[in-house]
Design a protein around this motif. Structure first.
Motif, PDB file in Angstrom:
ATOM      1  N   MET A 114       0.839  -1.215   0.000  1.00  0.00           N
ATOM      2  CA  MET A 114       0.000   0.000   0.000  1.00  0.00           C
ATOM      3  C   MET A 114       0.868   1.257   0.000  1.00  0.00           C
ATOM      4  SD  MET A 114      -3.171   1.277   0.371  1.00  0.00           S
ATOM      5  CE  MET A 114      -4.037   2.621   1.110  1.00  0.00           C
ATOM      6  N   LEU A 115       1.905   1.274   0.904  1.00  0.00           N
ATOM      7  CA  LEU A 115       2.777   2.440   0.970  1.00  0.00           C
ATOM      8  C   LEU A 115       3.465   2.654  -0.372  1.00  0.00           C
ATOM      9  CD1 LEU A 115       3.437   4.499   3.072  1.00  0.00           C
ATOM     10  CD2 LEU A 115       5.445   3.167   3.711  1.00  0.00           C
ATOM     11  N   ALA A 116       3.860   1.534  -1.010  1.00  0.00           N
ATOM     12  CA  ALA A 116       4.548   1.641  -2.302  1.00  0.00           C
ATOM     13  C   ALA A 116       3.652   2.304  -3.332  1.00  0.00           C
ATOM     14  CB  ALA A 116       4.971   0.257  -2.771  1.00  0.00           C
ATOM     15  N   GLN A 117       2.327   2.175  -3.188  1.00  0.00           N
ATOM     16  CA  GLN A 117       1.400   2.810  -4.132  1.00  0.00           C
ATOM     17  C   GLN A 117       1.198   4.290  -3.808  1.00  0.00           C
ATOM     18  OE1 GLN A 117       1.254   0.935  -6.878  1.00  0.00           O
ATOM     19  NE2 GLN A 117      -0.936   1.068  -7.081  1.00  0.00           N
ATOM     20  N   ILE A 118       1.317   4.650  -2.518  1.00  0.00           N
ATOM     21  CA  ILE A 118       1.058   6.040  -2.137  1.00  0.00           C
ATOM     22  C   ILE A 118       2.265   6.939  -2.420  1.00  0.00           C
ATOM     23  CG2 ILE A 118       0.640   7.599  -0.187  1.00  0.00           C
ATOM     24  CD1 ILE A 118      -1.003   5.480   1.110  1.00  0.00           C
ATOM     25  N   LEU A 119       3.473   6.435  -2.140  1.00  0.00           N
ATOM     26  CA  LEU A 119       4.644   7.311  -2.167  1.00  0.00           C
ATOM     27  C   LEU A 119       4.856   8.013  -3.511  1.00  0.00           C
ATOM     28  CD1 LEU A 119       7.213   5.521   0.139  1.00  0.00           C
ATOM     29  CD2 LEU A 119       5.985   7.665   0.522  1.00  0.00           C
ATOM     30  N   PRO A 120       4.757   7.311  -4.653  1.00  0.00           N
ATOM     31  CA  PRO A 120       4.943   8.031  -5.917  1.00  0.00           C
ATOM     32  C   PRO A 120       3.928   9.158  -6.083  1.00  0.00           C
ATOM     33  CG  PRO A 120       4.828   5.665  -6.296  1.00  0.00           C
ATOM     34  CD  PRO A 120       4.510   5.878  -4.854  1.00  0.00           C
ATOM     35  N   TRP A 121       2.697   8.926  -5.618  1.00  0.00           N
ATOM     36  CA  TRP A 121       1.663   9.951  -5.796  1.00  0.00           C
ATOM     37  C   TRP A 121       1.850  11.092  -4.815  1.00  0.00           C
ATOM     38  CZ3 TRP A 121      -0.016   9.992 -10.275  1.00  0.00           C
ATOM     39  CH2 TRP A 121      -0.237   8.807 -10.975  1.00  0.00           C
ATOM     40  N   TYR A 122       2.417  10.787  -3.650  1.00  0.00           N
ATOM     41  CA  TYR A 122       2.734  11.866  -2.721  1.00  0.00           C
ATOM     42  C   TYR A 122       3.831  12.748  -3.323  1.00  0.00           C
ATOM     43  CZ  TYR A 122       3.981  14.639   1.182  1.00  0.00           C
ATOM     44  OH  TYR A 122       4.234  15.741   1.953  1.00  0.00           O
ATOM     45  N   ALA A 123       4.862  12.119  -3.900  1.00  0.00           N
ATOM     46  CA  ALA A 123       5.961  12.882  -4.514  1.00  0.00           C
ATOM     47  C   ALA A 123       5.434  13.717  -5.692  1.00  0.00           C
ATOM     48  CB  ALA A 123       7.053  11.928  -4.983  1.00  0.00           C
ATOM     49  N   HIS A 124       4.552  13.125  -6.473  1.00  0.00           N
ATOM     50  CA  HIS A 124       3.932  13.812  -7.618  1.00  0.00           C
ATOM     51  C   HIS A 124       3.170  15.049  -7.125  1.00  0.00           C
ATOM     52  CE1 HIS A 124       1.326  13.927 -11.274  1.00  0.00           C
ATOM     53  NE2 HIS A 124       0.328  14.053 -10.440  1.00  0.00           N
ATOM     54  N   ALA A 125       2.387  14.867  -6.047  1.00  0.00           N
ATOM     55  CA  ALA A 125       1.589  15.992  -5.511  1.00  0.00           C
ATOM     56  C   ALA A 125       2.500  17.072  -4.947  1.00  0.00           C
ATOM     57  CB  ALA A 125       0.647  15.471  -4.417  1.00  0.00           C
ATOM     58  N   ALA A 126       3.564  16.661  -4.258  1.00  0.00           N
ATOM     59  CA  ALA A 126       4.475  17.651  -3.659  1.00  0.00           C
ATOM     60  C   ALA A 126       5.146  18.468  -4.756  1.00  0.00           C
ATOM     61  CB  ALA A 126       5.515  16.930  -2.806  1.00  0.00           C
ATOM     62  N   GLN A 127       5.525  17.811  -5.848  1.00  0.00           N
ATOM     63  CA  GLN A 127       6.179  18.536  -6.953  1.00  0.00           C
ATOM     64  C   GLN A 127       5.198  19.511  -7.597  1.00  0.00           C
ATOM     65  OE1 GLN A 127       5.680  18.240 -10.462  1.00  0.00           O
ATOM     66  NE2 GLN A 127       7.461  19.485 -10.997  1.00  0.00           N
ATOM     67  N   ARG A 128       3.957  19.052  -7.839  1.00  0.00           N
ATOM     68  CA  ARG A 128       2.953  19.924  -8.471  1.00  0.00           C
ATOM     69  C   ARG A 128       2.597  21.090  -7.553  1.00  0.00           C
ATOM     70  NH1 ARG A 128       4.103  16.654 -11.892  1.00  0.00           N
ATOM     71  NH2 ARG A 128       2.763  15.818 -13.522  1.00  0.00           N
ATOM     72  N   THR A 129       2.529  20.832  -6.242  1.00  0.00           N
ATOM     73  CA  THR A 129       2.169  21.888  -5.290  1.00  0.00           C
ATOM     74  C   THR A 129       3.266  22.955  -5.249  1.00  0.00           C
ATOM     75  OG1 THR A 129       0.947  20.293  -4.001  1.00  0.00           O
ATOM     76  CG2 THR A 129       1.500  22.320  -2.879  1.00  0.00           C
ATOM     77  N   ALA A 130       4.521  22.510  -5.328  1.00  0.00           N
ATOM     78  CA  ALA A 130       5.625  23.471  -5.312  1.00  0.00           C
ATOM     79  C   ALA A 130       5.589  24.332  -6.574  1.00  0.00           C
ATOM     80  CB  ALA A 130       6.951  22.726  -5.209  1.00  0.00           C
ATOM     81  N   ALA A 131       5.113  23.746  -7.697  1.00  0.00           N
ATOM     82  CA  ALA A 131       5.143  24.464  -8.970  1.00  0.00           C
ATOM     83  C   ALA A 131       3.970  25.428  -9.140  1.00  0.00           C
ATOM     84  CB  ALA A 131       5.145  23.454 -10.123  1.00  0.00           C
ATOM     85  N   ALA A 132       2.846  25.201  -8.446  1.00  0.00           N
ATOM     86  CA  ALA A 132       1.658  26.045  -8.667  1.00  0.00           C
ATOM     87  C   ALA A 132       1.080  26.479  -7.324  1.00  0.00           C
ATOM     88  CB  ALA A 132       0.608  25.256  -9.450  1.00  0.00           C
ATOM     89  N   PRO A 133       0.911  27.775  -7.096  1.00  0.00           N
ATOM     90  CA  PRO A 133       0.397  28.227  -5.809  1.00  0.00           C
ATOM     91  C   PRO A 133      -1.024  27.736  -5.550  1.00  0.00           C
ATOM     92  CG  PRO A 133       0.601  30.055  -7.361  1.00  0.00           C
ATOM     93  CD  PRO A 133       1.148  28.850  -8.042  1.00  0.00           C
ATOM     94  N   PRO A 189       8.595   4.142  -9.653  1.00  0.00           N
ATOM     95  CA  PRO A 189       7.867   2.965 -10.122  1.00  0.00           C
ATOM     96  C   PRO A 189       6.549   2.750  -9.394  1.00  0.00           C
ATOM     97  CG  PRO A 189       9.698   2.313  -8.720  1.00  0.00           C
ATOM     98  CD  PRO A 189       9.766   3.801  -8.834  1.00  0.00           C
ATOM     99  N   LEU A 190       5.581   2.234 -10.101  1.00  0.00           N
ATOM    100  CA  LEU A 190       4.343   1.753  -9.474  1.00  0.00           C
ATOM    101  C   LEU A 190       3.713   0.676 -10.352  1.00  0.00           C
ATOM    102  CD1 LEU A 190       2.331   3.195 -11.461  1.00  0.00           C
ATOM    103  CD2 LEU A 190       1.870   4.792  -9.672  1.00  0.00           C
ATOM    104  N   ALA A 191       2.705   0.002  -9.789  1.00  0.00           N
ATOM    105  CA  ALA A 191       2.025  -1.065 -10.528  1.00  0.00           C
ATOM    106  C   ALA A 191       0.859  -0.469 -11.306  1.00  0.00           C
ATOM    107  CB  ALA A 191       1.516  -2.108  -9.547  1.00  0.00           C
ATOM    108  N   ARG A 192       0.692  -0.920 -12.569  1.00  0.00           N
ATOM    109  CA  ARG A 192      -0.423  -0.427 -13.372  1.00  0.00           C
ATOM    110  C   ARG A 192      -0.986  -1.591 -14.194  1.00  0.00           C
ATOM    111  NH1 ARG A 192      -1.995   4.543 -14.952  1.00  0.00           N
ATOM    112  NH2 ARG A 192      -0.126   5.733 -14.514  1.00  0.00           N
ATOM    113  N   TRP A 193      -2.302  -1.648 -14.306  1.00  0.00           N
ATOM    114  CA  TRP A 193      -2.954  -2.672 -15.125  1.00  0.00           C
ATOM    115  C   TRP A 193      -3.080  -2.101 -16.545  1.00  0.00           C
ATOM    116  CZ3 TRP A 193      -3.163  -2.660  -9.999  1.00  0.00           C
ATOM    117  CH2 TRP A 193      -3.139  -3.888  -9.343  1.00  0.00           C
ATOM    118  N   GLU A 194      -2.427  -2.766 -17.501  1.00  0.00           N
ATOM    119  CA  GLU A 194      -2.282  -2.219 -18.866  1.00  0.00           C
ATOM    120  C   GLU A 194      -3.110  -3.052 -19.845  1.00  0.00           C
ATOM    121  OE1 GLU A 194      -0.223   0.321 -19.859  1.00  0.00           O
ATOM    122  OE2 GLU A 194       1.267   0.558 -18.272  1.00  0.00           O
ATOM    123  N   PHE A 195      -4.435  -3.017 -19.672  1.00  0.00           N
ATOM    124  CA  PHE A 195      -5.297  -3.858 -20.506  1.00  0.00           C
ATOM    125  C   PHE A 195      -5.674  -3.159 -21.801  1.00  0.00           C
ATOM    126  CE2 PHE A 195      -7.454  -5.863 -16.483  1.00  0.00           C
ATOM    127  CZ  PHE A 195      -6.268  -6.492 -16.164  1.00  0.00           C
TER     128      PHE A 195
END
Ligand SMILES: C[S@@+](CC[C@H](N)C(=O)[O-])C[C@H]1O[C@@H](n2cnc3c(N)ncnc32)[C@H](O)[C@@H]1O
Length: 230
Positions: free
Chosen positions: A1-20, A183-189
């Motif tokens: 579960m943590l492995a799924q959250i961390l990339p999205w937390y990093a993504h959100a932190a980067q986007r938040t830093a870029a846009a007020p 990295p994260l897991a994605r279903w590529e159907f």
């Protein structure tokens, strides 16, 4: 579960830093693809969305939920795994009537809520990132009769790839910056495999669209699927 959250937390932190985090006007249209203003819009969810109850799974900063609440007078709840994204969505669009945002895993939110919805949708959000046999079944249980599920995912044949030949997730990536991909897991159907999973939950595909910008994309970039309860 943590492995799924961390990339999205990093993504959100980067986007938040870029846009007020400031109040924004709702976008004039909703999009399902990687290009703003390209491809179908809100009509995918139904002709008249006034007063309809909608749920977005993986709403990020809330642009699509804001559009649907402001320009279609829908009652929209956007759910996101990452609290930082929900805080951004609220600071951008918390002033819009009918747009509400909640923190949570898409599957947990669907299992915990007693509400049902006229449409549930995901734009490069939780659908494709959570085991389909669990998530699609939970979605089907929370859709009203005749309700719509619509979702866009990175196209399984983007950049010369091939769709999965089995039902397992594959390793994929979230791009955090030019230098960082996590990295994260994605279903590529492909659409056929999505259709098989959907039909097991009582949903049937009503349209599939391969989106490829005619000038900008050498490959299809987005697969957009719409399904309905039977
Ligand atoms: C690529 S962003 C897309 C955001 C938004 N739909 C948009 O188009 O701007 C994916 C979002 O899905 C969220 N997400 C990923 N897994 C999720 C899950 N299991 N439940 C809820 N949200 C999730 C991430 O935190 C992220 O904000």
């Amino acid at each position: 579960m943590l492995a799924q959250i961390l990339p999205w937390y990093a993504h959100a932190a980067q986007r938040t830093a870029a846009a007020p985090a400031q109040a924004l006007t709702a976008p004039a249209r909703m999009g399902w693809s990687t290009h703003v203003g390209f491809g179908p819009g809100a009509e995918i969810l139904g002709r008249d969305l006034r007063g309809k109850r909608l749920l977005e799974l993986g709403c990020g900063p809330g642009h699509n939920a804001a559009h649907l609440a402001k320009h279609h007078q829908a009652q929209v709840t956007g759910v996101d795994l990452v609290g930082l994204q929900v805080r951004r969505a609220r600071s951008h669009y918390g002033h819009i009537d009918g747009a509400n945002f909640a923190v949570g895993h898409a599957l947990h939110h669907l299992q915990a809520t007693e509400q049902t919805f006229d449409a549930i949708y995901s734009v490069f959000g939780a659908v494709g990132l959570v085991a389909p046999e669990l998530l699609l079944a939970a979605i089907a249980r929370r859709l009203n009769p005749g309700g719509v599920l619509a979702f866009s995912v990175p196209h399984p044949a983007r950049a010369g790839r091939h769709p999965s030949t089995d039902d397992h997730a594959r390793e994929s990536h979230v791009t955090v910056s030019d230098l960082i991909r996590l990295p994260l897991a994605r279903w590529e159907f492909d659409a056929h495999r999505w259709g098989a999973h959907l039909s097991r939950t009582g949903l049937r595909i009503t349209s599939t669209v391969d989106l490829r910008h005619p000038r900008l994309d050498p490959w299809p970039t987005t697969l957009l699927i719409t399904a309905r309860t039977r």
